[in-house]
Design a protein around this motif. Structure first.
Motif, PDB file in Angstrom:
ATOM      1  N   ALA A 120       0.814  -1.212   0.000  1.00  0.00           N
ATOM      2  CA  ALA A 120       0.000   0.000   0.000  1.00  0.00           C
ATOM      3  C   ALA A 120       0.848   1.261   0.000  1.00  0.00           C
ATOM      4  O   ALA A 120       0.357   2.340   0.331  1.00  0.00           O
ATOM      5  N   ASP A 121       2.122   1.135  -0.379  1.00  0.00           N
ATOM      6  CA  ASP A 121       2.976   2.323  -0.480  1.00  0.00           C
ATOM      7  C   ASP A 121       2.657   3.075  -1.767  1.00  0.00           C
ATOM      8  O   ASP A 121       2.027   2.535  -2.699  1.00  0.00           O
ATOM      9  N   GLY A 122       3.091   4.317  -1.849  1.00  0.00           N
ATOM     10  CA  GLY A 122       2.760   5.163  -2.984  1.00  0.00           C
ATOM     11  C   GLY A 122       3.210   4.608  -4.318  1.00  0.00           C
ATOM     12  O   GLY A 122       2.459   4.635  -5.307  1.00  0.00           O
ATOM     13  N   ALA A 123       4.432   4.101  -4.390  1.00  0.00           N
ATOM     14  CA  ALA A 123       4.966   3.578  -5.646  1.00  0.00           C
ATOM     15  C   ALA A 123       4.171   2.366  -6.124  1.00  0.00           C
ATOM     16  O   ALA A 123       3.830   2.260  -7.316  1.00  0.00           O
ATOM     17  N   VAL A 148       0.245  10.701  -3.351  1.00  0.00           N
ATOM     18  CA  VAL A 148       0.532  12.064  -3.825  1.00  0.00           C
ATOM     19  C   VAL A 148       2.007  12.392  -3.662  1.00  0.00           C
ATOM     20  O   VAL A 148       2.645  12.946  -4.573  1.00  0.00           O
ATOM     21  N   GLU A 149       2.574  12.046  -2.511  1.00  0.00           N
ATOM     22  CA  GLU A 149       3.991  12.345  -2.274  1.00  0.00           C
ATOM     23  C   GLU A 149       4.891  11.586  -3.247  1.00  0.00           C
ATOM     24  O   GLU A 149       5.918  12.112  -3.699  1.00  0.00           O
ATOM     25  N   HIS A 150       4.520  10.359  -3.591  1.00  0.00           N
ATOM     26  CA  HIS A 150       5.303   9.596  -4.566  1.00  0.00           C
ATOM     27  C   HIS A 150       5.280  10.275  -5.928  1.00  0.00           C
ATOM     28  O   HIS A 150       6.343  10.443  -6.568  1.00  0.00           O
ATOM     29  N   LEU A 151       4.105  10.692  -6.383  1.00  0.00           N
ATOM     30  CA  LEU A 151       4.000  11.327  -7.693  1.00  0.00           C
ATOM     31  C   LEU A 151       4.688  12.691  -7.694  1.00  0.00           C
ATOM     32  O   LEU A 151       5.264  13.106  -8.707  1.00  0.00           O
ATOM     33  N   ALA A 153       7.348  13.334  -6.104  1.00  0.00           N
ATOM     34  CA  ALA A 153       8.790  13.082  -6.114  1.00  0.00           C
ATOM     35  C   ALA A 153       9.283  12.582  -7.465  1.00  0.00           C
ATOM     36  O   ALA A 153      10.374  12.979  -7.914  1.00  0.00           O
ATOM     37  N   VAL A 154       8.509  11.728  -8.134  1.00  0.00           N
ATOM     38  CA  VAL A 154       8.986  11.102  -9.382  1.00  0.00           C
ATOM     39  C   VAL A 154       8.286  11.617 -10.624  1.00  0.00           C
ATOM     40  O   VAL A 154       8.715  11.328 -11.749  1.00  0.00           O
ATOM     41  N   GLY A 155       7.202  12.356 -10.440  1.00  0.00           N
ATOM     42  CA  GLY A 155       6.447  12.829 -11.591  1.00  0.00           C
ATOM     43  C   GLY A 155       5.463  11.783 -12.074  1.00  0.00           C
ATOM     44  O   GLY A 155       5.379  10.675 -11.544  1.00  0.00           O
ATOM     45  N   GLY A 156       4.724  12.133 -13.097  1.00  0.00           N
ATOM     46  CA  GLY A 156       3.755  11.204 -13.655  1.00  0.00           C
ATOM     47  C   GLY A 156       2.333  11.579 -13.290  1.00  0.00           C
ATOM     48  O   GLY A 156       2.091  12.470 -12.462  1.00  0.00           O
ATOM     49  N   ALA A 157       1.384  10.919 -13.939  1.00  0.00           N
ATOM     50  CA  ALA A 157      -0.038  11.185 -13.713  1.00  0.00           C
ATOM     51  C   ALA A 157      -0.811   9.882 -13.805  1.00  0.00           C
ATOM     52  O   ALA A 157      -0.329   8.874 -14.320  1.00  0.00           O
TER      53      ALA A 157
END
Length: 243
Positions: A120-123, A148-151, A153-157
């Motif tokens: 259940a982590d962001g990535a 939200v924090e993962h996106l 940090a790494v970008g993407g949608a």
């Protein structure tokens, strides 16, 4: 004691007087033919324990009727509004009040139910949402903060994701705004408890004045009593005088 996943011989801590059985051998021994539906609608269909929403910890028994009515409620347009075209990501454990009823809701309309397992982590959630074309995601607010924090940090949608239903804990206005802005989704706030099967209120997806301070509309078949400490004291005094 019934062991549903494991071996009876490896049971630790069982009382010496307890009879320990494994589930699979018992099922294998069953020979009688069972006709589905040959039971009363008020017969028990599930049991979940609550940590004490309305008092001391207790077991709550669900019936076939209560689960059926709960499913109809969540499918309504002013509730979770799940349809057969949705891919639903359920980031809620099934032991938590039957995963908020979602294992019944999705099959009822033919929606795809996406299960994340222990990841259940962001990535992991970002990959799963993209791979399974998730349209509706459901879980506690801290899960979506991680996404939200993962996106960030790494970008993407995640263009297929349209709505997120949150519950389980109060939602702050700042977090609600960040989730909606960061993911481009509608956040539906909700409230419930195990004793309600468990959904009590859900914000409608089309509600223009959504607020983190408001948990939505109550279930149409539910009766709520709003009270406070003063009302309780008055009732207690009246009961004392009556006796």
């Amino acid at each position: 004691m019934l062991i549903v996943d494991g071996f009876a011989g490896g049971t630790v801590g069982a009382p010496s007087t307890a009879k320990v059985c494994e589930l699979e051998p018992l099922v294998a021994k069953a020979r009688a033919t069972v006709t589905w539906g040959g039971f009363d609608e008020t017969s028990p269909s599930g049991l979940c324990f609550t940590s004490g929403t309305t008092g001391d910890p207790k077991g709550v028994t669900y019936t076939h009727r209560s689960s059926y009515l709960h499913t109809l409620r969540l499918l309504q347009a002013d509730s979770m509004a799940i349809s057969g075209k949705d891919n639903v990501l359920m980031v809620v454990p099934m032991f938590h009040a039957n995963a908020w009823g979602l294992p019944f809701v999705a099959p009822a309309v033919g929606a795809k139910l996406v299960l994340p397992g222990r990841y259940a982590d962001g990535a992991s959630l970002a990959r799963l949402i993209a791979t399974e074309d998730v349209t509706v995601a459901i879980g506690v607010s801290t899960v979506w903060l991680g996404l939200v924090e993962h996106l960030d940090a790494v970008g993407g949608a995640l263009p297929t994701l349209k709505r997120i239903v949150v519950g389980g804990a109060p939602l702050s206005p700042a977090l609600m705004a960040r989730i909606e802005r960061g993911l481009g989704v509608i956040v539906q706030n909700s409230w419930g408890m195990t004793e309600l099967s468990p959904s009590g209120t859900v914000t409608a997806p089309h509600e223009s004045a959504r607020s983190a301070a408001v948990s939505g509309r109550r279930r149409w078949e539910s009766i709520f009593l709003l009270t406070d400490a003063m009302v309780d004291r008055c009732r207690s005094n009246a009961a004392s005088r009556a006796t």
